[in-house]
Structure formats: C-alpha cells, structure tokens
Design a protein around this motif. Structure first.
Motif, PDB file in Angstrom:
ATOM      1  N   PHE A 200       0.744  -1.104   0.143  1.00  0.00           N
ATOM      2  CA  PHE A 200      -0.133  -0.158  -0.085  1.00  0.00           C
ATOM      3  C   PHE A 200       0.995   1.231  -0.086  1.00  0.00           C
ATOM      4  O   PHE A 200       0.658   2.170  -0.752  1.00  0.00           O
ATOM      5  CB  PHE A 200      -0.837  -0.070   1.113  1.00  0.00           C
ATOM      6  N   THR A 201       1.818   1.168   0.834  1.00  0.00           N
ATOM      7  CA  THR A 201       2.968   2.432   1.016  1.00  0.00           C
ATOM      8  C   THR A 201       3.473   2.648  -0.578  1.00  0.00           C
ATOM      9  O   THR A 201       3.646   3.839  -1.005  1.00  0.00           O
ATOM     10  CB  THR A 201       4.083   2.321   2.150  1.00  0.00           C
ATOM     11  N   SER A 202       3.832   1.545  -0.942  1.00  0.00           N
ATOM     12  CA  SER A 202       4.661   1.548  -2.246  1.00  0.00           C
ATOM     13  C   SER A 202       3.786   2.177  -3.452  1.00  0.00           C
ATOM     14  O   SER A 202       4.345   3.210  -4.263  1.00  0.00           O
ATOM     15  CB  SER A 202       5.148   0.077  -2.520  1.00  0.00           C
ATOM     16  N   SER A 203       2.535   1.800  -3.488  1.00  0.00           N
ATOM     17  CA  SER A 203       1.713   2.031  -4.521  1.00  0.00           C
ATOM     18  C   SER A 203       1.259   3.614  -4.238  1.00  0.00           C
ATOM     19  O   SER A 203       1.236   4.614  -5.156  1.00  0.00           O
ATOM     20  CB  SER A 203       0.426   1.352  -4.401  1.00  0.00           C
ATOM     21  N   VAL A 204       1.127   4.149  -3.198  1.00  0.00           N
ATOM     22  CA  VAL A 204       0.735   5.438  -2.708  1.00  0.00           C
ATOM     23  C   VAL A 204       1.905   6.477  -3.189  1.00  0.00           C
ATOM     24  O   VAL A 204       1.905   7.589  -3.599  1.00  0.00           O
ATOM     25  CB  VAL A 204       0.198   5.615  -1.224  1.00  0.00           C
ATOM     26  N   LEU A 205       3.176   5.906  -2.493  1.00  0.00           N
ATOM     27  CA  LEU A 205       4.230   6.897  -2.905  1.00  0.00           C
ATOM     28  C   LEU A 205       4.452   6.968  -4.439  1.00  0.00           C
ATOM     29  O   LEU A 205       4.887   7.987  -4.849  1.00  0.00           O
ATOM     30  CB  LEU A 205       5.606   6.002  -2.362  1.00  0.00           C
ATOM     31  N   GLY A 206       4.423   5.889  -5.292  1.00  0.00           N
ATOM     32  CA  GLY A 206       4.460   6.010  -6.554  1.00  0.00           C
ATOM     33  C   GLY A 206       3.681   7.074  -7.114  1.00  0.00           C
ATOM     34  O   GLY A 206       3.958   7.646  -8.188  1.00  0.00           O
ATOM     35  N   GLN A 207       2.371   6.782  -6.633  1.00  0.00           N
ATOM     36  CA  GLN A 207       1.284   7.819  -7.285  1.00  0.00           C
ATOM     37  C   GLN A 207       1.739   9.007  -7.000  1.00  0.00           C
ATOM     38  O   GLN A 207       1.320  10.054  -7.736  1.00  0.00           O
ATOM     39  CB  GLN A 207       0.106   7.294  -6.837  1.00  0.00           C
ATOM     40  N   LEU A 208       2.114   9.278  -5.666  1.00  0.00           N
ATOM     41  CA  LEU A 208       2.375  10.718  -5.260  1.00  0.00           C
ATOM     42  C   LEU A 208       3.647  11.298  -6.111  1.00  0.00           C
ATOM     43  O   LEU A 208       3.379  12.545  -6.537  1.00  0.00           O
ATOM     44  CB  LEU A 208       2.573  10.733  -3.645  1.00  0.00           C
ATOM     45  N   CYS A 209       4.689  10.555  -6.265  1.00  0.00           N
ATOM     46  CA  CYS A 209       5.562  11.095  -7.062  1.00  0.00           C
ATOM     47  C   CYS A 209       5.138  11.529  -8.557  1.00  0.00           C
ATOM     48  O   CYS A 209       5.866  12.389  -9.128  1.00  0.00           O
ATOM     49  CB  CYS A 209       6.742   9.934  -7.144  1.00  0.00           C
ATOM     50  N   MET A 210       4.317  10.712  -9.123  1.00  0.00           N
ATOM     51  CA  MET A 210       4.089  10.681 -10.589  1.00  0.00           C
ATOM     52  C   MET A 210       3.260  11.799 -10.758  1.00  0.00           C
ATOM     53  O   MET A 210       3.246  12.808 -11.404  1.00  0.00           O
ATOM     54  CB  MET A 210       3.402   9.376 -10.956  1.00  0.00           C
ATOM     55  N   SER A 211       1.946  12.098  -9.532  1.00  0.00           N
ATOM     56  CA  SER A 211       1.104  13.253  -9.870  1.00  0.00           C
ATOM     57  C   SER A 211       1.511  14.448  -9.528  1.00  0.00           C
ATOM     58  O   SER A 211       1.212  15.512 -10.036  1.00  0.00           O
ATOM     59  CB  SER A 211      -0.294  12.554  -9.172  1.00  0.00           C
ATOM     60  N   PHE A 212       2.314  14.574  -8.536  1.00  0.00           N
ATOM     61  CA  PHE A 212       2.472  15.777  -7.686  1.00  0.00           C
ATOM     62  C   PHE A 212       4.026  16.229  -7.729  1.00  0.00           C
ATOM     63  O   PHE A 212       4.439  17.418  -7.755  1.00  0.00           O
ATOM     64  CB  PHE A 212       2.019  15.774  -6.258  1.00  0.00           C
ATOM     65  N   GLY A 213       4.764  15.057  -7.957  1.00  0.00           N
ATOM     66  CA  GLY A 213       6.273  15.229  -8.001  1.00  0.00           C
ATOM     67  C   GLY A 213       6.866  15.564  -9.258  1.00  0.00           C
ATOM     68  O   GLY A 213       7.913  15.980  -9.251  1.00  0.00           O
ATOM     69  N   ASN A 214       5.946  15.287 -10.490  1.00  0.00           N
ATOM     70  CA  ASN A 214       6.313  15.262 -11.613  1.00  0.00           C
ATOM     71  C   ASN A 214       7.681  14.484 -11.910  1.00  0.00           C
ATOM     72  O   ASN A 214       8.405  15.045 -12.664  1.00  0.00           O
ATOM     73  CB  ASN A 214       6.528  16.802 -12.199  1.00  0.00           C
ATOM     74  N   VAL A 215       7.675  13.204 -11.315  1.00  0.00           N
ATOM     75  CA  VAL A 215       8.920  12.347 -11.533  1.00  0.00           C
ATOM     76  C   VAL A 215       8.799  11.599 -12.668  1.00  0.00           C
ATOM     77  O   VAL A 215       7.690  11.175 -13.139  1.00  0.00           O
ATOM     78  CB  VAL A 215       9.040  11.480 -10.205  1.00  0.00           C
ATOM     79  N   SER A 216      10.110  11.470 -13.487  1.00  0.00           N
ATOM     80  CA  SER A 216       9.970  10.714 -14.694  1.00  0.00           C
ATOM     81  C   SER A 216       9.641   9.224 -14.211  1.00  0.00           C
ATOM     82  O   SER A 216      10.041   8.691 -13.173  1.00  0.00           O
ATOM     83  CB  SER A 216      11.134  10.805 -15.398  1.00  0.00           C
ATOM     84  N   PHE A 217       9.662   8.237 -15.313  1.00  0.00           N
ATOM     85  CA  PHE A 217       9.496   6.905 -15.078  1.00  0.00           C
ATOM     86  C   PHE A 217      10.908   6.365 -14.651  1.00  0.00           C
ATOM     87  O   PHE A 217      11.187   5.511 -13.826  1.00  0.00           O
ATOM     88  CB  PHE A 217       9.129   6.290 -16.259  1.00  0.00           C
ATOM     89  N   TYR A 218      11.956   6.931 -15.195  1.00  0.00           N
ATOM     90  CA  TYR A 218      13.221   6.561 -15.142  1.00  0.00           C
ATOM     91  C   TYR A 218      13.766   6.781 -13.634  1.00  0.00           C
ATOM     92  O   TYR A 218      14.141   6.004 -13.063  1.00  0.00           O
ATOM     93  CB  TYR A 218      14.439   7.370 -16.036  1.00  0.00           C
ATOM     94  N   THR A 219      13.294   7.958 -13.011  1.00  0.00           N
ATOM     95  CA  THR A 219      13.564   8.447 -11.660  1.00  0.00           C
ATOM     96  C   THR A 219      12.928   7.515 -10.673  1.00  0.00           C
ATOM     97  O   THR A 219      13.516   7.251  -9.818  1.00  0.00           O
ATOM     98  CB  THR A 219      13.342   9.773 -11.570  1.00  0.00           C
ATOM     99  N   LEU A 220      11.636   7.150 -11.054  1.00  0.00           N
ATOM    100  CA  LEU A 220      10.911   6.504 -10.166  1.00  0.00           C
ATOM    101  C   LEU A 220      11.418   4.676 -10.101  1.00  0.00           C
ATOM    102  O   LEU A 220      11.427   4.356  -8.921  1.00  0.00           O
ATOM    103  CB  LEU A 220       9.278   6.391 -10.848  1.00  0.00           C
ATOM    104  N   ASN A 221      11.885   4.425 -11.084  1.00  0.00           N
ATOM    105  CA  ASN A 221      12.470   3.132 -10.971  1.00  0.00           C
ATOM    106  C   ASN A 221      13.980   3.201 -10.406  1.00  0.00           C
ATOM    107  O   ASN A 221      14.276   2.335  -9.847  1.00  0.00           O
ATOM    108  CB  ASN A 221      12.863   2.556 -12.483  1.00  0.00           C
TER     109      ASN A 221
END
Length: 512
Positions: A200-221
């Motif tokens: 749950f924490t992983s999914s929420v963290l990933g979504q927050l990074c994508m939606s509000f942090g404007n993080v790229s796929f590469y950075t998220l990986n």
C-alpha cells in the motif's frame, strides 16, 4: 505485468478465529501479498518442542520484528505499478504488441519453471538463502529496467521477475521457524500486515511522485532500485533458522536415532563385546529406499490421493486452480489494458499506483471480513462460489468492453476484492481436516496446477507462437470462442505440434 501486490511478493494470503491451530498455520503459511497461494511450507509440529528462539521471548520478538520490517521494506517498489507504461513510453519505445505477446509471457514461463525448485530449496536451505536469491533477482530486475534497451533484455527482466515470485514462499513460511506453535496466529497476522502495508505504501508513494512530484519513469525506477537494494542487505542480515519442515526435520531425526543407537551400542560393548560384534556384523544396514518409502514426505504424497476423493476438498481446490489462474492473468495484463483504454501522454496522467493502492486496501478489508462470515459451507459452498465467480466474470467483461478508464479502474478494484474475499475461506475449507504438512502439499499442488494452466493459456492466446491476440481480444468472449473453435478443430485434425502451429498461423486472420 505483475502488480505491486502480486505474491509472498505477492503479488499474497489470508481467517476464522475459532479454527484449529494447525489450520491457522497452514493459512498463514501461504500469506503472500496477493492472497494467492504460493507454495507454502508450514512450521514443524508442536510435539517436537518450540524452536530455540521461542524459548527466549526477547530473542524471538526481535527476530519477528526484523522479519516484518524486511517484509515491509522489500515490498516498497514505487515504480512497479508503472512498469508497463514505462516500457510503452518514449524512454523505452516498445510496442504494445511486443509487451503483450513477447515480453509478458516470459514471466509465467519462468515462474512455472522455478516454482518447484524454489519450494524444495526453501526447505532444504532453511529459508534465508532463498530470500537472498529473491533480493538479488529484484536488484537485477530494476537494473535491467534502467539500463536495458533491447527486447531480449526485457525478456530477461521478466525471467528474473518469475524467480522473485517463486521465492516468495520463503518469506511466507520463514516466520513459523522463529516461534512456538502457540504464537502462529499472532505472528501470521504480523507478517501479512507488514507486507500489505508495504504494498500500500509503495503504491501511494509511486502515485504521489507521479502526480505531484512530476517524477519521470526513469527516476521512479531508480528509487525502486534503491529500496530493493536495501531489501537485499536486510535479507543478508536475517537470522538463519536451525530447522525447517521436511529435509532438516528428517535429518535431525536420523541424527538423533544414530546417536541413540551409538550410545546403546557402546553400553552393550562394555557388557558383552563379543555378542555385540557378532550381532552388528549380522545385522544388515537399513535400505535407503525403504527409509524413503517410510518417510513422512512420501507418505503424505500418497495421502494426497485420498484428498481428491473428498467432495469439499475437490470443489475448493478446483476453485483455487481456475480462479487463481484468471486472477493472475488479469494482474499480468491489466496495465496493458489500461494503457490501451487511456493512453498516457504525460506522466501525471497515469494513475496505476493509486488504483493498486485502493485495490490492496480493499483486498485487505475483504480478507479480514471473510474471517467473520458464518455460513454452513458444506451446504452453501457451491452457491457462494457460483455467485462470486459470476460477478467476477461480469467485471472482466465490463473491463474488456468499456472505453471509460474510471469504469475499468473500478471493475479491477472490485474484481480483486472478490477474489481476496474467497481466498481465506478456501484456505480454511481445505486446511480444516489436514495436517500442516499435508496442507502445505495440497496448497503447493494447487498452485503448481494453476501455474501450468496459466502457461498453457498464455502460450495459446497471448504468446507470439500461438494466436498472439492483443489484450482486448484476449478479454472479448467472441474472439476467445472463435479461438477455442480454431484450436479444437486443429487438435482433432493434426497430430503434431508443428502442424498445429502452422495451421493456427495460416487461419489466424480468418478466425479473428
């Protein structure tokens, strides 16, 4: 592509408060994130006494806390729900057909090939080495995602993903080696909760990074690579249990018998040395073949035949095999479907992480609620299975035909919730009249049969060597019906595999 909750990484398991202690042990032994049953290994029998770590409360408490912390941290991979969009993005630039028909099928083939060896090595090596192998595999996965560019490299990535899934059994059974049987129920809840919280924490963290942090796929990986590397370090620091279910238990018993016979022999030598020498010379060494026939493992394999004769066991086992097959096929391909229904033009348009978080939360609630359902299952089992399976089929049909991504998201969340509701009930029904060891074997056999079925379906409908259907066609009843007609006609008409494949390819366009 597998979701962040799928197994031990998973995807992972599921309770009735008044059940016998052995049932609780069997249920918890399959506790991977998805609630699907991995091949599980239960803890030793209570009659042999508690493990050494259980005799010191402080020692086992710290060991359990550390294992749960490991389960939480190893589940945090914020880039996992976004692997499919990443592969289809301009950064990797793979086509949807390549991801559907050439990359994703490798995952299930790898999982099927590694499942049984992982199950055996988990018990033989006493858990920890298998967890280390899982950690290494996860590091390799994210390194390939970051650095790989070719199709073969992505297929290797899926191969290591299959290894990771197969190794989840080690975590789900490890915790029972740390405590006495009296504590099984409590620690099972701890281990499962830690993994679900991590997903749950992983999914929420990933979504927050994508939606509000404007993080790229590469950075998220890259962030995910850091977390799985930390999980690998934690796995190396885990304590090494001194015994497990089959191999080490049998070895310990043999050592005790040998030491006992050696002691009695030495005493006999002191009293009647000549007679003891003659008797030892005349006595033939025990045959290894007969010892294997009399072993607990072989006897339980023979006992499995009787399980098939029980209607209740047969019903729930069949549900387990077929429903888990459909469940994991949805998990593997749903992200490709989402990208087809709602192609992502920018990173913040992808909501895979939020949907995975919601489905994980609902799955946990459904699994918990199932433990409080009081029904005469010997009477109503077939009706409940029929209704819930029909609802799941309706949700799948809705997902395959809708053009609204929100409807698709909602159907997926509900589909997973229904599955997770029935998994603990099936666990109780199967485990209620079995010993822990036989329970582990039945769950393992069900899981392996489901894996074989998944492989066959993917080979026929998804793999480029089969029908190579796109993700929408795989979910549409008309195309599946035509595909089955094509296969049945070919199977009756041709005897060899080569002829069958040639016939399928020649008639593929007409069939679709």
């Amino acid at each position: 592509m597998v979701s962040g909750d799928a197994a031990g990484n998973g995807d992972r398991s599921e309770r009735e408060s008044e059940m016998d202690l052995k049932v609780l042990a069997c249920e918890a032994a399959e506790g991977h994130e998805d609630g699907d049953a991995e091949m599980a290994v239960s803890a030793p029998e209570a009659s042999e006494g508690p493990p050494e770590d259980a005799r010191d409360p402080r020692k086992w408490k710290w060991a359990v806390m550390f294992l749960c912390f490991y389960g939480f941290m190893s589940s945090i991979k914020p880039g996992e729900p976004f692997i499919t969009p990443y592969l289809l993005s301009l950064e990797k630039n793979f086509t949807r057909q390549q991801v559907t028909n050439e990359i994703t099928p490798v995952l299930i083939y790898s999982y099927m090939a590694v499942l049984v060896p992982a199950f055996l090595l988990t018990d033989l090596l006493r858990y920890k080495p298998v967890l280390v192998i899982q950690g290494v595999s996860q590091v390799v996965i994210w390194l390939i995602l970051l650095l790989g560019t070719s199709l073969i490299e992505m297929q290797f990535m899926e191969f290591f993903y299959g290894i990771t899934m197969a190794c989840r059994v080690a975590y789900s059974s490890y915790i029972f080696s740390l405590v006495s049987p009296v504590l099984y129920q409590r620690v099972a809840g701890y281990s499962r909760s830690s993994v679900l919280l991590g997903v749950f924490t992983s999914s929420v963290l990933g979504q927050l990074c994508m939606s509000f942090g404007n993080v790229s796929f590469y950075t998220l990986n890259a962030i995910s690579l850091g977390f799985v590397s930390f999980g690998l370090l934690l796995s190396m620091c885990l304590p090494w249990p001194k015994r497990s279910l089959f191999f080490n238990q049998l070895w310990n018993k043999e050592q005790k018998e040998l030491s006992a016979s050696g002691a009695s022999k030495s005493e006999l030598d002191k009293i009647k040395p000549k007679e003891s020498e003659s008797s030892s010379a005349s006595a033939a060494p025990p045959c290894s073949v007969s010892r294997w026939k009399d072993s607990v493992l072989v006897q339980m394999l023979l006992e499995v035949r009787n399980v098939v004769k029980r209607p209740n066991m047969r019903l729930w086992s069949l549900w387990w095999v077929f429903n888990s097959t459909g469940y994991y096929l949805v998990l593997f391909y749903v992200h490709i479907l989402w990208n087809t229904v709602y192609p992502a033009t920018e990173n913040n348009n992808v909501y895979n992480g939020g949907v995975e978080a919601a489905s994980t939360l609902l799955s946990a609630i459904a699994s918990f609620a199932a433990g409080f359902v009081k029904i005469r299952w010997n009477i109503w089992s077939e009706l409940v299975i029929g209704i819930i399976t029909a609802l799941q089929a309706g949700l799948l049909l809705l997902m395959s035909t809708t053009d609204n991504i929100l409807v698709c998201y909602t159907a997926y969340v509900l589909f997973r919730g229904f599955y997770q509701f029935l998994v603990p009930i099936a666990t109780f029904q199967i485990a209620s009249s079995l010993t822990k060891e036989l329970c582990a074997l039945v769950f393992g056999i069900n899981t392996f049969l489901g894996t074989i079925l998944k492989s066959i379906i993917i080979l026929i409908f998804s793999d480029k060597r089969g029908l190579a259907l796109d993700v929408h066609s795989q979910g549409e009843p008309t195309h599946l019906h035509e595909g089955l007609q094509l296969l049945s006609t070919a199977c009756f008409q041709f005897e060899s595999k080569a002829q069958l494949l040639i016939y399928i390819h020649q008639n593929l366009q007409d069939a679709l």
